[in-house]
Design a protein around this motif. Structure first.
Motif, PDB file in Angstrom:
ATOM      1  N   LEU A  42       0.874  -1.174   0.000  1.00 16.57           N
ATOM      2  CA  LEU A  42       0.000   0.000   0.000  1.00 16.57           C
ATOM      3  C   LEU A  42       0.912   1.225   0.000  1.00 16.57           C
ATOM      4  N   PRO A  43       0.387   2.416  -0.286  1.00 10.42           N
ATOM      5  CA  PRO A  43       1.241   3.611  -0.291  1.00 10.42           C
ATOM      6  C   PRO A  43       1.786   3.912   1.103  1.00 10.42           C
ATOM      7  N   ASN A  44       2.633   4.906   1.151  1.00 12.75           N
ATOM      8  CA  ASN A  44       3.316   5.249   2.407  1.00 12.75           C
ATOM      9  C   ASN A  44       2.386   5.490   3.579  1.00 12.75           C
ATOM     10  N   ASP A  45       1.182   6.023   3.334  1.00 10.80           N
ATOM     11  CA  ASP A  45       0.268   6.273   4.446  1.00 10.80           C
ATOM     12  C   ASP A  45      -0.410   4.994   4.922  1.00 10.80           C
ATOM     13  N   GLY A  46      -0.165   3.870   4.253  1.00  9.51           N
ATOM     14  CA  GLY A  46      -0.625   2.560   4.714  1.00  9.51           C
ATOM     15  C   GLY A  46      -2.128   2.463   4.870  1.00  9.51           C
ATOM     16  N   ALA A  47      -2.551   1.937   6.002  1.00 10.00           N
ATOM     17  CA  ALA A  47      -3.963   1.690   6.271  1.00 10.00           C
ATOM     18  C   ALA A  47      -4.629   2.972   6.768  1.00 10.00           C
ATOM     19  N   ASP A  48      -5.065   3.789   5.812  1.00  7.21           N
ATOM     20  CA  ASP A  48      -5.666   5.070   6.177  1.00  7.21           C
ATOM     21  C   ASP A  48      -7.193   5.055   6.113  1.00  7.21           C
ATOM     22  N   GLY A  49      -7.768   3.906   5.703  1.00  6.55           N
ATOM     23  CA  GLY A  49      -9.221   3.793   5.652  1.00  6.55           C
ATOM     24  C   GLY A  49      -9.859   4.303   4.378  1.00  6.55           C
ATOM     25  N   TRP A  50      -9.071   4.762   3.400  1.00  4.05           N
ATOM     26  CA  TRP A  50      -9.605   5.252   2.128  1.00  4.05           C
ATOM     27  C   TRP A  50      -9.361   4.215   1.047  1.00  4.05           C
ATOM     28  N   PHE A  51     -10.402   3.848   0.288  1.00  6.74           N
ATOM     29  CA  PHE A  51     -10.266   2.869  -0.791  1.00  6.74           C
ATOM     30  C   PHE A  51      -9.883   3.610  -2.070  1.00  6.74           C
ATOM     31  N   ARG A  52      -8.596   3.871  -2.171  1.00  9.17           N
ATOM     32  CA  ARG A  52      -8.034   4.545  -3.343  1.00  9.17           C
ATOM     33  C   ARG A  52      -7.548   3.499  -4.336  1.00  9.17           C
ATOM     34  N   PRO A  53      -7.086   3.943  -5.519  1.00 10.18           N
ATOM     35  CA  PRO A  53      -6.567   2.986  -6.506  1.00 10.18           C
ATOM     36  C   PRO A  53      -5.444   2.090  -5.958  1.00 10.18           C
ATOM     37  N   GLU A  54      -4.634   2.593  -5.034  1.00 11.89           N
ATOM     38  CA  GLU A  54      -3.568   1.779  -4.451  1.00 11.89           C
ATOM     39  C   GLU A  54      -4.140   0.604  -3.657  1.00 11.89           C
ATOM     40  N   ALA A  55      -5.219   0.856  -2.946  1.00  8.02           N
ATOM     41  CA  ALA A  55      -5.881  -0.222  -2.197  1.00  8.02           C
ATOM     42  C   ALA A  55      -6.490  -1.220  -3.173  1.00  8.02           C
ATOM     43  N   GLU A  56      -7.055  -0.717  -4.257  1.00  4.81           N
ATOM     44  CA  GLU A  56      -7.620  -1.603  -5.270  1.00  4.81           C
ATOM     45  C   GLU A  56      -6.532  -2.506  -5.853  1.00  4.81           C
ATOM     46  N   ARG A  57      -5.345  -1.946  -6.130  1.00  3.13           N
ATOM     47  CA  ARG A  57      -4.248  -2.771  -6.661  1.00  3.13           C
ATOM     48  C   ARG A  57      -3.829  -3.843  -5.659  1.00  3.13           C
ATOM     49  N   ALA A  58      -3.762  -3.495  -4.376  1.00  6.84           N
ATOM     50  CA  ALA A  58      -3.402  -4.479  -3.350  1.00  6.84           C
ATOM     51  C   ALA A  58      -4.455  -5.578  -3.263  1.00  6.84           C
ATOM     52  N   VAL A  59      -5.730  -5.202  -3.352  1.00  7.90           N
ATOM     53  CA  VAL A  59      -6.813  -6.193  -3.321  1.00  7.90           C
ATOM     54  C   VAL A  59      -6.709  -7.106  -4.538  1.00  7.90           C
ATOM     55  N   LYS A  60      -6.426  -6.544  -5.712  1.00 11.65           N
ATOM     56  CA  LYS A  60      -6.290  -7.366  -6.917  1.00 11.65           C
ATOM     57  C   LYS A  60      -5.135  -8.358  -6.784  1.00 11.65           C
ATOM     58  N   ALA A  61      -4.010  -7.907  -6.248  1.00 14.42           N
ATOM     59  CA  ALA A  61      -2.865  -8.810  -6.049  1.00 14.42           C
ATOM     60  C   ALA A  61      -3.238  -9.918  -5.066  1.00 14.42           C
ATOM     61  N   PHE A  62      -3.955  -9.558  -4.003  1.00 14.86           N
ATOM     62  CA  PHE A  62      -4.427 -10.535  -3.026  1.00 14.86           C
ATOM     63  C   PHE A  62      -5.360 -11.540  -3.699  1.00 14.86           C
ATOM     64  N   GLN A  63      -6.299 -11.045  -4.482  1.00 17.12           N
ATOM     65  CA  GLN A  63      -7.251 -11.924  -5.162  1.00 17.12           C
ATOM     66  C   GLN A  63      -6.524 -12.882  -6.104  1.00 17.12           C
ATOM     67  N   GLN A  64      -5.575 -12.379  -6.863  1.00 19.82           N
ATOM     68  CA  GLN A  64      -4.841 -13.233  -7.796  1.00 19.82           C
ATOM     69  C   GLN A  64      -4.080 -14.320  -7.049  1.00 19.82           C
ATOM     70  N   GLN A  65      -3.406 -13.962  -5.983  1.00 21.00           N
ATOM     71  CA  GLN A  65      -2.605 -14.918  -5.231  1.00 21.00           C
ATOM     72  C   GLN A  65      -3.472 -15.982  -4.549  1.00 21.00           C
ATOM     73  N   ASN A  66      -4.731 -15.654  -4.287  1.00 25.29           N
ATOM     74  CA  ASN A  66      -5.614 -16.575  -3.578  1.00 25.29           C
ATOM     75  C   ASN A  66      -6.626 -17.274  -4.484  1.00 25.29           C
ATOM     76  N   GLY A  67      -6.469 -17.134  -5.800  1.00 25.03           N
ATOM     77  CA  GLY A  67      -7.328 -17.857  -6.731  1.00 25.03           C
ATOM     78  C   GLY A  67      -8.745 -17.334  -6.823  1.00 25.03           C
ATOM     79  N   LEU A  68      -8.934 -16.054  -6.540  1.00 21.97           N
ATOM     80  CA  LEU A  68     -10.254 -15.425  -6.628  1.00 21.97           C
ATOM     81  C   LEU A  68     -10.387 -14.683  -7.945  1.00 21.97           C
ATOM     82  N   ASP A  69     -11.609 -14.290  -8.291  1.00 26.04           N
ATOM     83  CA  ASP A  69     -11.798 -13.417  -9.448  1.00 26.04           C
ATOM     84  C   ASP A  69     -11.080 -12.107  -9.161  1.00 26.04           C
ATOM     85  N   VAL A  70     -10.262 -11.665 -10.097  1.00 25.37           N
ATOM     86  CA  VAL A  70      -9.471 -10.448  -9.907  1.00 25.37           C
ATOM     87  C   VAL A  70     -10.252  -9.263 -10.472  1.00 25.37           C
ATOM     88  N   ASP A  71     -10.997  -8.603  -9.573  1.00 26.86           N
ATOM     89  CA  ASP A  71     -11.798  -7.456  -9.990  1.00 26.86           C
ATOM     90  C   ASP A  71     -11.573  -6.231  -9.104  1.00 26.86           C
TER      91      ASP A  71
END
Length: 93
Positions: A42-71
């Motif tokens: 995640l960006p330098n501010d880490g877990a700030d509670g805002w679902f920005r594009p950086e959080a979306e990218r982290a979620v997509k990487a998580f989804q890919q690594q765990n065999g989920l639909d990457v959306d």
């Protein structure tokens, strides 16, 4: 190792990056803290509670690594996996 991709958590709301009026709150922060703990970036501010594009990218990487639909959407299957202690870590961590 990875989560059980057949499990769903229907008790949580959908979380996703919106181009205008970003999602914000404790549930977003929980997801951010969990993906950070599993080694996803995640960006330098880490877990700030805002679902920005950086959080979306982290979620997509998580989804890919765990065999989920990457959306980039934290829906029922992603919620269940994020909460699963067997969720896969980022491959470089």
């Amino acid at each position: 190792m990875g989560c059980d991709t057949s499990k769903r958590d229907l008790a949580e709301p959908l979380l996703y990056s919106k181009p205008t009026n970003r999602m914000h709150g404790a549930r977003v922060r929980f997801v951010q803290e969990r993906v950070l703990a599993l080694g996803y970036a995640l960006p330098n501010d880490g877990a700030d509670g805002w679902f920005r594009p950086e959080a979306e990218r982290a979620v997509k990487a998580f989804q890919q690594q765990n065999g989920l639909d990457v959306d980039g959407v934290v829906g029922p299957f992603t919620w269940a996996c994020i909460k699963d202690p067997k969720a896969a870590r980022h491959p470089t961590n």
